[in-house]
Design a protein around this motif. Structure first.
Motif, PDB file in Angstrom:
ATOM      1  N   VAL A 180       0.082  14.207 -10.513  1.00  0.00           N
ATOM      2  CA  VAL A 180      -0.368  13.705  -9.215  1.00  0.00           C
ATOM      3  C   VAL A 180      -0.054  12.221  -9.142  1.00  0.00           C
ATOM      4  N   ALA A 181       0.193  11.728  -7.939  1.00  0.00           N
ATOM      5  CA  ALA A 181       0.455  10.299  -7.750  1.00  0.00           C
ATOM      6  C   ALA A 181      -0.625   9.704  -6.865  1.00  0.00           C
ATOM      7  N   ASP A 182      -1.020   8.468  -7.184  1.00  0.00           N
ATOM      8  CA  ASP A 182      -2.056   7.802  -6.400  1.00  0.00           C
ATOM      9  C   ASP A 182      -1.922   6.298  -6.591  1.00  0.00           C
ATOM     10  N   GLY A 183      -2.662   5.551  -5.766  1.00  0.00           N
ATOM     11  CA  GLY A 183      -2.594   4.103  -5.810  1.00  0.00           C
ATOM     12  C   GLY A 183      -3.966   3.465  -5.773  1.00  0.00           C
ATOM     13  N   ARG A 184      -4.073   2.360  -5.103  1.00  0.00           N
ATOM     14  CA  ARG A 184      -5.288   1.556  -5.104  1.00  0.00           C
ATOM     15  C   ARG A 184      -6.523   2.387  -4.740  1.00  0.00           C
ATOM     16  N   GLY A 185      -7.543   2.301  -5.560  1.00  0.00           N
ATOM     17  CA  GLY A 185      -8.779   3.034  -5.341  1.00  0.00           C
ATOM     18  C   GLY A 185      -8.794   4.420  -5.956  1.00  0.00           C
ATOM     19  N   LEU A 186      -7.612   5.029  -6.125  1.00  0.00           N
ATOM     20  CA  LEU A 186      -7.476   6.347  -6.766  1.00  0.00           C
ATOM     21  C   LEU A 186      -8.392   7.392  -6.124  1.00  0.00           C
ATOM     22  N   GLU A 208      -0.959   5.650 -17.492  1.00  0.00           N
ATOM     23  CA  GLU A 208      -0.700   4.292 -17.942  1.00  0.00           C
ATOM     24  C   GLU A 208      -1.848   3.398 -17.458  1.00  0.00           C
ATOM     25  N   PRO A 209      -2.299   2.432 -18.264  1.00  0.00           N
ATOM     26  CA  PRO A 209      -3.496   1.658 -17.924  1.00  0.00           C
ATOM     27  C   PRO A 209      -3.470   1.008 -16.548  1.00  0.00           C
ATOM     28  N   GLY A 210      -2.337   0.441 -16.139  1.00  0.00           N
ATOM     29  CA  GLY A 210      -2.263  -0.201 -14.837  1.00  0.00           C
ATOM     30  C   GLY A 210      -2.476   0.770 -13.698  1.00  0.00           C
ATOM     31  N   GLY A 214      -5.908   1.485 -10.949  1.00  0.00           N
ATOM     32  CA  GLY A 214      -5.614   1.372  -9.530  1.00  0.00           C
ATOM     33  C   GLY A 214      -4.860   0.118  -9.164  1.00  0.00           C
ATOM     34  N   ARG A 215      -4.257  -0.532 -10.145  1.00  0.00           N
ATOM     35  CA  ARG A 215      -3.538  -1.775  -9.870  1.00  0.00           C
ATOM     36  C   ARG A 215      -2.162  -1.533  -9.255  1.00  0.00           C
ATOM     37  N   ARG A 216      -1.588  -0.371  -9.524  1.00  0.00           N
ATOM     38  CA  ARG A 216      -0.288  -0.054  -8.926  1.00  0.00           C
ATOM     39  C   ARG A 216      -0.196   1.441  -8.693  1.00  0.00           C
TER      40      ARG A 216
END
Length: 280
Positions: A180-186, A208-210, A214-216
């Motif tokens: 799954v792909a996600d970004g800020r806030g997840l 990956e930690p970043g 939710g950093r990227r």
């Protein structure tokens, strides 16, 4: 090394739009399949055990810790069939079904990327819901859900009702593996994790930690099973790879989900779309 057919770099029309085949200048037999400028698959025609994308490496880490021997696998989403090739190479004798709705894409991968060379692989040209519904109960040791439209996961493949059907086709103790792909806030992956936790007793998350913070925008891997998962081995495997990913489970996963509600059929849920800068 067996001689492999040389693909032709370029753009190709498929059933649902257009894709592009690009040669990897760093590996003589490496090829990237893109759609709408989004990398979809990477295959090395001479070495199917080479997993180039970081999230695919994490999926390979999960497959590697499953019980030894051949596997019966259902893949929802085909692309260039990177993981089916990996399973065939690392688990000889495995039987695999790929469910892929884009008939033109499947034909392209057959013609240009040597799909016919993968043993004991059957491709069903249909959508993910219908394709899984047609598979018998308890067929699979492993189900891989890696289906995207561009860079977006179809929400109808993320619901509690659909995951219950995926659980149905798994044998007791079988494993579900989701990209799954996600970004800020997840927000989306938290809801999807809640949905997986509703269907499976044991669940963990790799990222990956970043991305996990939710950093990227990026890919996260969810794993579910009715049996206990080899958490220690997955922690070591994820941290020891090139991505140095984290493995979240137990109370940490409960805290990550933070009370998010499972996704249901018919809900007006939008899957996250990557910001324009992600793929240039």
């Amino acid at each position: 090394m067996a001689k492999v057919k040389e693909p032709r770099q370029g753009r190709y029309p498929v059933t649902f739009g257009e894709v592009e085949l690009l040669r990897d200048l760093d590996r003589p037999y490496g090829w990237v399949l893109t759609s709408g400028g989004v990398p979809q698959s990477y295959v090395d025609l001479a070495d199917p055990t080479h997993l180039d994308f970081e999230y695919v490496q994490l999926m390979g880490t999960v497959i590697d810790v499953l019980p030894q021997g051949p596997l019966d696998v259902v893949h929802v989403g085909g692309g260039a069939c990177t993981l089916p090739r990996y399973v065939a190479a690392t688990r000889p004798g495995s039987r695999q079904i790929v469910i892929e709705p884009d008939e033109g894409l499947v034909q392209l991968v057959r013609d240009q990327l040597s799909l016919k060379s993968v043993p004991r692989l059957k491709v069903k040209i249909t959508d993910g819901r219908r394709g899984v519904a047609e598979i018998e109960d308890g067929y699979a040791d492993l189900v891989v859900l890696d289906a995207f439209s561009g860079a977006t996961m179809p929400v109808e493949l993320a619901t509690a009702e659909y995951l219950a059907d995926l659980a149905r086709v798994l044998r007791p103790g079988g494993t579900l593996l989701i990209n799954v792909a996600d970004g800020r806030g997840l927000r989306f992956v938290r809801r999807l994790a809640a949905t997986v936790r509703r269907a499976f007793r044991h669940v963990l998350l790799l990222a990956e930690p970043g991305v996990l913070r939710g950093r990227r925008f990026g890919n996260l891997i969810l794993v579910g099973s009715a049996r206990e998962l080899p958490e220690d081995r997955l922690v070591r495997g994820a941290a020891g790879g090139l991505t140095q990913a984290r493995c979240v489970y137990g109370e940490d996963l409960v805290n990550f989900v933070a009370g998010a509600a499972p996704i249901r059929d018919g809900e007006p849920v939008l899957a996250p779309v990557p910001p324009p800068e992600v793929f240039g």
